[in-house]
Design a protein around this motif. Structure first.
Motif, PDB file in Angstrom:
ATOM      1  N   TYR A 123      -1.370  -8.043   8.985  1.00  0.00           N
ATOM      2  CA  TYR A 123      -1.213  -6.633   8.603  1.00  0.00           C
ATOM      3  C   TYR A 123      -0.713  -5.810   9.786  1.00  0.00           C
ATOM      4  O   TYR A 123       0.211  -4.997   9.649  1.00  0.00           O
ATOM      5  CB  TYR A 123      -2.548  -6.053   8.119  1.00  0.00           C
ATOM      6  CG  TYR A 123      -2.854  -6.290   6.664  1.00  0.00           C
ATOM      7  CD1 TYR A 123      -2.109  -5.670   5.671  1.00  0.00           C
ATOM      8  CD2 TYR A 123      -3.900  -7.109   6.271  1.00  0.00           C
ATOM      9  CE1 TYR A 123      -2.402  -5.866   4.322  1.00  0.00           C
ATOM     10  CE2 TYR A 123      -4.198  -7.327   4.926  1.00  0.00           C
ATOM     11  CZ  TYR A 123      -3.441  -6.697   3.961  1.00  0.00           C
ATOM     12  OH  TYR A 123      -3.728  -6.901   2.633  1.00  0.00           O
ATOM     13  N   ASP A 127      -5.327   2.942   7.655  1.00  0.00           N
ATOM     14  CA  ASP A 127      -5.668   3.297   6.275  1.00  0.00           C
ATOM     15  C   ASP A 127      -5.549   2.096   5.349  1.00  0.00           C
ATOM     16  O   ASP A 127      -6.322   1.959   4.391  1.00  0.00           O
ATOM     17  CB  ASP A 127      -4.759   4.425   5.788  1.00  0.00           C
ATOM     18  CG  ASP A 127      -4.936   5.697   6.592  1.00  0.00           C
ATOM     19  OD1 ASP A 127      -6.077   5.990   6.997  1.00  0.00           O
ATOM     20  OD2 ASP A 127      -3.932   6.400   6.828  1.00  0.00           O
ATOM     21  N   VAL A 128      -4.593   1.212   5.628  1.00  0.00           N
ATOM     22  CA  VAL A 128      -4.426   0.002   4.814  1.00  0.00           C
ATOM     23  C   VAL A 128      -5.636  -0.915   4.988  1.00  0.00           C
ATOM     24  O   VAL A 128      -6.206  -1.410   4.011  1.00  0.00           O
ATOM     25  CB  VAL A 128      -3.129  -0.740   5.196  1.00  0.00           C
ATOM     26  CG1 VAL A 128      -2.992  -2.029   4.376  1.00  0.00           C
ATOM     27  CG2 VAL A 128      -1.918   0.152   4.981  1.00  0.00           C
ATOM     28  N   SER A 155       0.843  -1.207   0.000  1.00  0.00           N
ATOM     29  CA  SER A 155       0.000   0.000   0.000  1.00  0.00           C
ATOM     30  C   SER A 155       0.869   1.245   0.000  1.00  0.00           C
ATOM     31  O   SER A 155       2.017   1.230   0.450  1.00  0.00           O
ATOM     32  CB  SER A 155      -0.903   0.004   1.243  1.00  0.00           C
ATOM     33  OG  SER A 155      -1.650   1.198   1.323  1.00  0.00           O
ATOM     34  N   LYS A 156       0.296   2.334  -0.480  1.00  0.00           N
ATOM     35  CA  LYS A 156       0.982   3.634  -0.413  1.00  0.00           C
ATOM     36  C   LYS A 156       0.840   4.252   0.969  1.00  0.00           C
ATOM     37  O   LYS A 156       1.516   5.225   1.298  1.00  0.00           O
ATOM     38  CB  LYS A 156       0.411   4.576  -1.470  1.00  0.00           C
ATOM     39  CG  LYS A 156      -1.073   4.922  -1.285  1.00  0.00           C
ATOM     40  CD  LYS A 156      -1.559   5.834  -2.393  1.00  0.00           C
ATOM     41  CE  LYS A 156      -3.019   6.249  -2.199  1.00  0.00           C
ATOM     42  NZ  LYS A 156      -3.953   5.127  -2.314  1.00  0.00           N
ATOM     43  N   HIS A 157      -0.037   3.700   1.813  1.00  0.00           N
ATOM     44  CA  HIS A 157      -0.275   4.233   3.151  1.00  0.00           C
ATOM     45  C   HIS A 157       0.755   3.699   4.140  1.00  0.00           C
ATOM     46  O   HIS A 157       1.240   2.573   4.007  1.00  0.00           O
ATOM     47  CB  HIS A 157      -1.677   3.855   3.640  1.00  0.00           C
ATOM     48  CG  HIS A 157      -2.784   4.371   2.782  1.00  0.00           C
ATOM     49  ND1 HIS A 157      -3.064   5.715   2.641  1.00  0.00           N
ATOM     50  CD2 HIS A 157      -3.686   3.711   1.996  1.00  0.00           C
ATOM     51  CE1 HIS A 157      -4.095   5.865   1.817  1.00  0.00           C
ATOM     52  NE2 HIS A 157      -4.476   4.666   1.408  1.00  0.00           N
ATOM     53  N   PRO A 179      -0.993  -5.975  -4.539  1.00  0.00           N
ATOM     54  CA  PRO A 179      -1.242  -4.524  -4.447  1.00  0.00           C
ATOM     55  C   PRO A 179      -2.635  -4.188  -4.961  1.00  0.00           C
ATOM     56  O   PRO A 179      -3.169  -4.887  -5.836  1.00  0.00           O
ATOM     57  CB  PRO A 179      -0.152  -3.924  -5.347  1.00  0.00           C
ATOM     58  CG  PRO A 179       0.908  -4.974  -5.433  1.00  0.00           C
ATOM     59  CD  PRO A 179       0.189  -6.296  -5.356  1.00  0.00           C
ATOM     60  N   MET A 180      -3.223  -3.118  -4.449  1.00  0.00           N
ATOM     61  CA  MET A 180      -4.592  -2.769  -4.811  1.00  0.00           C
ATOM     62  C   MET A 180      -4.748  -2.504  -6.301  1.00  0.00           C
ATOM     63  O   MET A 180      -5.805  -2.788  -6.879  1.00  0.00           O
ATOM     64  CB  MET A 180      -5.059  -1.550  -4.011  1.00  0.00           C
ATOM     65  CG  MET A 180      -5.529  -1.866  -2.605  1.00  0.00           C
ATOM     66  SD  MET A 180      -6.874  -3.090  -2.521  1.00  0.00           S
ATOM     67  CE  MET A 180      -8.169  -2.249  -3.435  1.00  0.00           C
ATOM     68  N   ARG A 238      -9.154  -8.746  -2.647  1.00  0.00           N
ATOM     69  CA  ARG A 238      -8.838  -7.611  -1.776  1.00  0.00           C
ATOM     70  C   ARG A 238      -8.544  -8.064  -0.353  1.00  0.00           C
ATOM     71  O   ARG A 238      -7.620  -7.562   0.291  1.00  0.00           O
ATOM     72  CB  ARG A 238     -10.036  -6.657  -1.827  1.00  0.00           C
ATOM     73  CG  ARG A 238      -9.917  -5.406  -1.003  1.00  0.00           C
ATOM     74  CD  ARG A 238     -10.964  -4.360  -1.388  1.00  0.00           C
ATOM     75  NE  ARG A 238     -12.268  -4.844  -1.764  1.00  0.00           N
ATOM     76  CZ  ARG A 238     -13.245  -5.092  -0.901  1.00  0.00           C
ATOM     77  NH1 ARG A 238     -13.056  -4.938   0.387  1.00  0.00           N
ATOM     78  NH2 ARG A 238     -14.429  -5.498  -1.327  1.00  0.00           N
ATOM     79  N   GLU A 260      -8.555   0.593   3.247  1.00  0.00           N
ATOM     80  CA  GLU A 260      -8.420   0.458   1.802  1.00  0.00           C
ATOM     81  C   GLU A 260      -8.780  -0.955   1.323  1.00  0.00           C
ATOM     82  O   GLU A 260      -9.387  -1.125   0.264  1.00  0.00           O
ATOM     83  CB  GLU A 260      -6.969   0.778   1.423  1.00  0.00           C
ATOM     84  CG  GLU A 260      -6.625   0.608  -0.041  1.00  0.00           C
ATOM     85  CD  GLU A 260      -5.147   0.885  -0.304  1.00  0.00           C
ATOM     86  OE1 GLU A 260      -4.860   1.742  -1.150  1.00  0.00           O
ATOM     87  OE2 GLU A 260      -4.292   0.248   0.348  1.00  0.00           O
ATOM     88  N   ARG A 261      -8.447  -1.956   2.131  1.00  0.00           N
ATOM     89  CA  ARG A 261      -8.733  -3.333   1.745  1.00  0.00           C
ATOM     90  C   ARG A 261     -10.173  -3.732   2.064  1.00  0.00           C
ATOM     91  O   ARG A 261     -10.599  -4.851   1.752  1.00  0.00           O
ATOM     92  CB  ARG A 261      -7.791  -4.307   2.473  1.00  0.00           C
ATOM     93  CG  ARG A 261      -6.312  -4.046   2.320  1.00  0.00           C
ATOM     94  CD  ARG A 261      -5.753  -4.152   0.934  1.00  0.00           C
ATOM     95  NE  ARG A 261      -5.608  -5.488   0.391  1.00  0.00           N
ATOM     96  CZ  ARG A 261      -4.776  -5.807  -0.604  1.00  0.00           C
ATOM     97  NH1 ARG A 261      -4.014  -4.870  -1.163  1.00  0.00           N
ATOM     98  NH2 ARG A 261      -4.710  -7.028  -1.060  1.00  0.00           N
TER      99      ARG A 261
END
Length: 441
Positions: A68, A16-17, A9-11, A305-306, A299, A20-21
Motif C-alpha cells: 500500500y 486514510d486508506v 479507495s476514494k482516499h 474495493p471496500m 478487508r 479504512e482497511r
C-alpha cells in the motif's frame, strides 16, 4: 508490478486508506503522521528477523502494508535482521527462541529477499555502504533510491561490527531498566525467565531505527502491536542521539474473532512458499475460515474495493460460502498467482462435490509394492502422509469418525490398505471436513 488497483479507495492519503482497511492500531502522533504521509513521500521500514527460510502468513500482513505504501509513492525499506536474528526477539514469546548458526541465518536472509521480490518493486542498484563499526559513526548509500522503489538492508552490516563496550556506553545510557521491564514484551517473560541476551534486543532494534534515520533519512517504523515498546524506544533514541523527529505506527495482528492468531494449521505455520504449504492447502485454509472472520480477512488480505468487501462480508448463512470462495481465490492469487489459484479452486470444488477436477488435490505417489499382500495399516499410512502427527492421533481420528477413504467412513483402526482399494490407481483420503489427500500408485 504493484497488484493494487487504482480504484482501491476514494482516499488519496495512504494513512486514510490503511485506516479504512482497519490496519492501524497505535501511532506516536496520529495528526503529524497523517500530515507527513499526505505531504511527503517518505522512507519507512519494517523489520523481519530470519527465523525460518520462508515467510509465513503473519509476515504477509506487513508485506501488504508495504505494498500500500509503495502504491502511494513512498519508499519501503525492508530490513532483514541478520544481526538481530543472532539474538532473537522475545516479543510475544513464552520461551527463548532457538539459537541459529550464522550460516543458517545468512541462508534464511537470502531466501527472504527472494520472496519479497514477488511483492515489491526494488531498486536493486541501491546499496547501503555500511559503517566503520563506530556506534555513533555514519554510513551512507551509493545513491538515492529511485522514487517509490523499495530498498533492502541487512542490520548485520552495522550491528556485527560494533564494539560492545562502546555500544553500551553510547546507546545503553539512554535506556531505563525500569522502563524496559514495564514493556509488555519483557513483562510477560519475567515469570518464565528472560535471558540477558534477549534483554539486549530492544537496544538493538532501537539502534536500527536510529541508524537508518541518521544514514538514509528513514522517518517511520511500522510493526505489529507486539513491537510497540521497541518502536517507542527507537523514536526516543533517535531524538536523543541524532536530534531527529521520527514516527512509529503499529498494526493489528491477524487474529480470529476469538483473539487467536490466524495462520496456524495442523502442519504448523501457513507458509507463503508453495513447497512448504501447497496452493491447495493455502486456498483451503482461507475457504474454511469462520464466518465471523470473513469481512476482516477480505478487508486486510485482498485488494478488493471496500464496497465489494462490505457486500461480501454482509452475506449470511449459506451465502457466506460465496464470500469465502472469493477470499480464498483472491489471497491465493496474490501469493501464488492466478493459475495456481484457479487450480486450487477447482480442486476444492471437486473434493466437496461442486464440480472441478481432482487433479489439483495434494497428491503423493507411492510404490505399489507398499500395498502388496496384506498391505499397509491405515494409521501408518496417514501418519506417513503427515495427515496426523502421531499414531495415537491417527487412532483417535478414526475413533471419532474423522477419516473417510473413497467416500467410506473408516471404522476399524486396524484396517489394511491394499491394492484392490485403489480406483484407477488412486485412493482419496479425507480427514475431518477440510483435509483431502490423494494417494497414487
Amino acid at each position: 508490478m504493484n497488484f493494487i488497483p487504482d480504484n482501491i479507495s476514494k482516499h488519496d492519503n495512504v494513512f486514510d486508506v490503511l485506516k479504512e482497511r482497519g490496519f492501524i492500531e497505535q501511532t506516536t502522533n496520529e495528526e503529524e503522521i497523517r500530515d507527513l504521509l499526505g505531504k511527503e513521500k517518505i522512507k519507512f521500514y519494517i523489520g523481519f528477523d530470519p527465523t525460518a527460510d520462508c515467510l509465513h502468513v503473519g509476515h504477509f500482513m506487513q508485506v501488504i502494508i508495504m505494498m500500500y505504501m509503495q502504491k502511494f509513492g513512498h519508499t519501503p525499506i525492508v530490513l532483514i535482521g541478520g544481526g538481530t536474528g543472532m539474538v532473537g526477539d522475545p516479543s510475544g514469546r513464552t520461551d527463548m527462541r532457538q539459537m541459529m548458526t550464522p550460516e543458517t541465518i545468512n541462508a534464511n536472509c537470502n531466501a527472504f529477499k527472494k520472496l519479497f521480490d514477488k511483492f515489491l518493486d526494488f531498486d536493486d542498484e541501491w546499496v547501503y555502504t555500511g559503517g566503520d563499526g563506530k556506534t555513533v559513526g555514519k554510513a551512507t548509500a551509493n545513491k538515492e533510491p529511485e522514487p517509490g522503489k523499495a530498498i533492502c538492508v541487512n542490520n548485520a552490516s552495522w550491528l556485527l561490527n560494533l564494539n560492545y563496550v562502546e555500544f553500551i556506553r553510547d546507546i545503553g545510557r539512554h535506556f531505563s531498566v525500569n522502563s524496559m521491564l514495564r514493556a509488555e514484551c519483557f513483562k510477560q517473560r519475567l515469570e518464565q525467565g528472560l535471558s540477558f541476551l534477549e534483554f539486549n534486543y530492544m537496544l538493538m532494534q532501537s539502534y536500527d531505527f536510529m541508524v537508518m534515520a541518521r544514514d538514509i533519512d528513514c522517518k517511520m517504523q511500522f510493526g505489529g502491536n507486539d513491537q510497540w515498546s521497541n518502536i517507542l524506544h527507537g523514536v526516543d533514541l533517535t531524538r536523543r542521539e541524532v536530534n531527529k523527529q521520527v514516527y512509529g505506527m503499529t498494526f493489528s495482528l491477524l487474529t480470529t474473532s476469538e483473539g487467536k492468531k490466524m495462520g496456524k494449521t495442523q502442519k504448523g505455520a501457513l507458509w507463503l512458499d508453495a513447497n512448504k504449504t501447497s496452493p491447495f492447502e493455502f486456498y483451503q485454509y482461507w475457504r474454511n475460515v469462520e464466518d465471523a472472520d470473513v469481512h476482516k480477512c477480505l478487508r486486510m488480505l485482498t485488494f478488493l474495493p471496500m464496497e465489494e468487501v462490505d457486500r461480501l462480508g454482509d452475506l449470511k448463512d449459506a451465502e457466506i460460502n460465496k464470500a469465502k470462495e472469493v477470499l480464498a481465490f483472491e489471497v491465493t492469487k496474490l501469493v501464488h498467482g492466478e493459475e495456481e489459484a484457479i487450480k486450487a479452486q477447482e480442486g476444492a470444488r471437486a473434493a466437496f462435490g461442486g464440480g472441478g477436477t481432482m487433479e489439483n488435490i495434494p497428491t503423493t505417489t507411492m510404490d505399489s509394492t507398499s500395498f502388496d499382500g496384506e498391505g499397509m495399516g491405515v494409521v501408518a499410512l496417514i501418519q506417513q502422509l503427515k495427515l496426523v502427527p502421531s499414531r495415537s492421533e491417527g487412532f483417535r481420528t478414526i475413533e471419532q469418525g474423522g477419516l473417510v477413504i473413497n467416500d467410506e467412513k473408516v471404522t476399524d483402526s486396524k484396517m489394511m490398505i491394499t491394492k484392490d482399494l485403489f480406483k484407477d490407481g488412486k485412493l482419496l483420503i479425507k480427514k475431518g471436513k477440510k483435509t483431502f489427500h490423494m494417494v497414487q500408485i
